[in-house]
Write an enzyme that holds these catalytic residues in place. Structure first.
Site, PDB file in Angstrom:
ATOM      1  N   HIS A  62       5.912  22.878  -6.602  1.00  0.00           N
ATOM      2  CA  HIS A  62       4.574  23.391  -6.356  1.00  0.00           C
ATOM      3  C   HIS A  62       3.633  22.196  -6.262  1.00  0.00           C
ATOM      4  O   HIS A  62       3.747  21.227  -7.031  1.00  0.00           O
ATOM      5  CB  HIS A  62       4.139  24.348  -7.464  1.00  0.00           C
ATOM      6  CG  HIS A  62       4.697  25.724  -7.300  1.00  0.00           C
ATOM      7  ND1 HIS A  62       4.745  26.654  -8.321  1.00  0.00           N
ATOM      8  CD2 HIS A  62       5.243  26.357  -6.208  1.00  0.00           C
ATOM      9  CE1 HIS A  62       5.283  27.785  -7.882  1.00  0.00           C
ATOM     10  NE2 HIS A  62       5.598  27.620  -6.601  1.00  0.00           N
ATOM     11  N   ASP A  64       0.695  21.225  -7.081  1.00  0.00           N
ATOM     12  CA  ASP A  64      -0.077  20.628  -8.171  1.00  0.00           C
ATOM     13  C   ASP A  64       0.785  19.811  -9.113  1.00  0.00           C
ATOM     14  O   ASP A  64       0.281  19.251 -10.094  1.00  0.00           O
ATOM     15  CB  ASP A  64      -0.867  21.698  -8.940  1.00  0.00           C
ATOM     16  CG  ASP A  64       0.004  22.817  -9.499  1.00  0.00           C
ATOM     17  OD1 ASP A  64       1.046  23.121  -8.903  1.00  0.00           O
ATOM     18  OD2 ASP A  64      -0.377  23.408 -10.530  1.00  0.00           O
ATOM     19  N   HIS A  65       2.076  19.705  -8.791  1.00  0.00           N
ATOM     20  CA  HIS A  65       2.979  18.905  -9.620  1.00  0.00           C
ATOM     21  C   HIS A  65       3.619  17.742  -8.860  1.00  0.00           C
ATOM     22  O   HIS A  65       4.288  16.913  -9.483  1.00  0.00           O
ATOM     23  CB  HIS A  65       4.055  19.789 -10.236  1.00  0.00           C
ATOM     24  CG  HIS A  65       3.507  20.758 -11.238  1.00  0.00           C
ATOM     25  ND1 HIS A  65       3.557  20.547 -12.591  1.00  0.00           N
ATOM     26  CD2 HIS A  65       2.846  21.929 -11.063  1.00  0.00           C
ATOM     27  CE1 HIS A  65       2.961  21.548 -13.221  1.00  0.00           C
ATOM     28  NE2 HIS A  65       2.521  22.398 -12.309  1.00  0.00           N
ATOM     29  N   HIS A 140      10.272  30.097 -13.642  1.00  0.00           N
ATOM     30  CA  HIS A 140       9.034  30.095 -12.874  1.00  0.00           C
ATOM     31  C   HIS A 140       9.337  30.702 -11.503  1.00  0.00           C
ATOM     32  O   HIS A 140      10.452  31.163 -11.253  1.00  0.00           O
ATOM     33  CB  HIS A 140       8.504  28.663 -12.764  1.00  0.00           C
ATOM     34  CG  HIS A 140       7.096  28.565 -12.276  1.00  0.00           C
ATOM     35  ND1 HIS A 140       6.107  29.416 -12.681  1.00  0.00           N
ATOM     36  CD2 HIS A 140       6.513  27.704 -11.390  1.00  0.00           C
ATOM     37  CE1 HIS A 140       4.972  29.091 -12.103  1.00  0.00           C
ATOM     38  NE2 HIS A 140       5.203  28.054 -11.297  1.00  0.00           N
ATOM     39  N   ASP A 210       6.099  24.383 -15.414  1.00  0.00           N
ATOM     40  CA  ASP A 210       5.487  25.685 -15.667  1.00  0.00           C
ATOM     41  C   ASP A 210       6.600  26.673 -16.017  1.00  0.00           C
ATOM     42  O   ASP A 210       7.705  26.548 -15.502  1.00  0.00           O
ATOM     43  CB  ASP A 210       4.765  26.177 -14.436  1.00  0.00           C
ATOM     44  CG  ASP A 210       3.643  25.255 -13.958  1.00  0.00           C
ATOM     45  OD1 ASP A 210       3.472  24.163 -14.543  1.00  0.00           O
ATOM     46  OD2 ASP A 210       2.973  25.594 -12.973  1.00  0.00           O
ATOM     47  N   HIS A 268      -2.021  22.543 -18.947  1.00  0.00           N
ATOM     48  CA  HIS A 268      -1.912  23.330 -17.713  1.00  0.00           C
ATOM     49  C   HIS A 268      -2.865  24.529 -17.753  1.00  0.00           C
ATOM     50  O   HIS A 268      -2.518  25.658 -17.438  1.00  0.00           O
ATOM     51  CB  HIS A 268      -0.470  23.800 -17.475  1.00  0.00           C
ATOM     52  CG  HIS A 268      -0.194  24.188 -16.045  1.00  0.00           C
ATOM     53  ND1 HIS A 268      -0.269  25.488 -15.610  1.00  0.00           N
ATOM     54  CD2 HIS A 268       0.138  23.446 -14.964  1.00  0.00           C
ATOM     55  CE1 HIS A 268       0.022  25.535 -14.317  1.00  0.00           C
ATOM     56  NE2 HIS A 268       0.275  24.301 -13.903  1.00  0.00           N
TER      57      HIS A 268
END
Length: 301
Positions: A62, A64-65, A140, A210, A268
């Site tokens: 993802h 944002d990682h 996730h 996550d 997070h």
């Protein structure tokens, strides 16, 4: 063991908040964990040496990682890096980076080694003489791993008074540190525990982001020194947490309690809330040893 939080907010970068990225310093190794947008800027702000980062761990694909990874790789090249860079992440990470380099007609002056992960079980992905790193399978929306960093147990410590009392030659000191008993010239055998102390307790750090609440990870992180566990939402948004496969602060605290960890770091965060202190307040109803991650914050253990 030192942990520097470069970014710890969910979803998108904002003026004063950054997506997930952090640096763990353990046994003089510097490990970069996730690489959201703005990571290299945050590295500069926190005065962390680019040249000491040789291993990057990406939890999942993802944006944002990992959207900061190609920028960091390119900057390394512009700085004249020659040292190998190892990247550990889900299968597909190599294809993404190779395509970005190819279509931008870019290259690196150093070797990139990709260690692509597919296993649904925990596995050792890095090991040297001081540190071992294992995956923590998470639940996730896409294939995701957390990472467990563990110091290897060191040598036993000499009891200098005891070895002097027994007049033991220095040439036997290493054997004592290795746990061996010593035979004196008169034939007496001196047990190792009379000549040494236990090693300094090893430290460990578990990174879990996550993931939805899952007790399946408890046996993997049991008794760790520090657990970083995502807490995207408060319990008031539990339904949303379940839908998006994230955790609440209270759920993170439940994992910490059940795993008997020494310290829990929350992070997070969704930016819908007015204050991150709300996460700590909620988690402390379950588990007391709580720290709040925040951009630019460092912790030493």
């Amino acid at each position: 063991m030192k942990l520097t939080i470069l970014g710890c907010y969910a979803a998108t970068p904002r003026t004063l908040t950054n997506p997930t990225s952090q640096v763990l310093e353990i046994k003089n190794r510097l490990f970069l964990i996730d690489c959201g947008e703005g990571t290299q800027v945050q590295l500069r702000k926190n005065k962390l040496k680019f040249s000491k980062i040789n291993h990057v761990f990406i939890s999942h694909l993802h944006g944002d990682h990992f959207f900061g990874l190609i920028g960091l790789i390119s900057t390394f090249a512009l700085l004249g890096r020659t040292t190998d860079l190892h990247i550990y992440g889900p299968k597909g990470i190599k294809e993404i980076i190779d395509l970005q380099l190819k279509l931008s007609n870019s290259w690196t002056n150093y070797q990139l080694f990709f260690h692509e992960l597919e296993s649904k079980g925990s596995e050792i992905i890095y090991e040297d003489d001081k540190v071992i790193v294992k995956t923590i399978p998470l639940k996730h929306r896409v294939y995701t791993n957390g990472f467990l960093f563990q110091e290897k147990i060191g040598e036993r410590r000499l009891d200098l008074n005891a070895v002097h009392d027994y007049e033991i030659n220095t040439c036997y000191y290493q054997n004592i540190k290795n746990g061996r008993d010593i035979t004196l010239e008169d034939g007496r055998i001196i047990a190792n525990h009379k000549l040494s102390f236990d090693p300094i307790p090893s430290l460990s750090y578990a990174f879990c982001s996550d993931t939805k609440y899952s007790e399946d990870i408890i046996h993997l992180i049991e008794n760790v020194t520090v657990l970083y566990h995502e807490s995207t939402f408060l319990q008031s948004e539990e339904t949303l947490a379940q839908k998006t496969m994230h955790s609440t602060a209270k759920e993170a605290a439940k994992i910490a309690l059940k795993a008997n960890v020494k310290q829990l770091i929350l992070g997070h965060y969704s930016t819908r809330y007015d204050s991150i202190d709300l996460f700590k307040k909620e988690a402390e109803t379950i588990f007391k040893e709580i720290l709040l991650a925040d951009d630019g914050k460092s912790f030493e253990f």
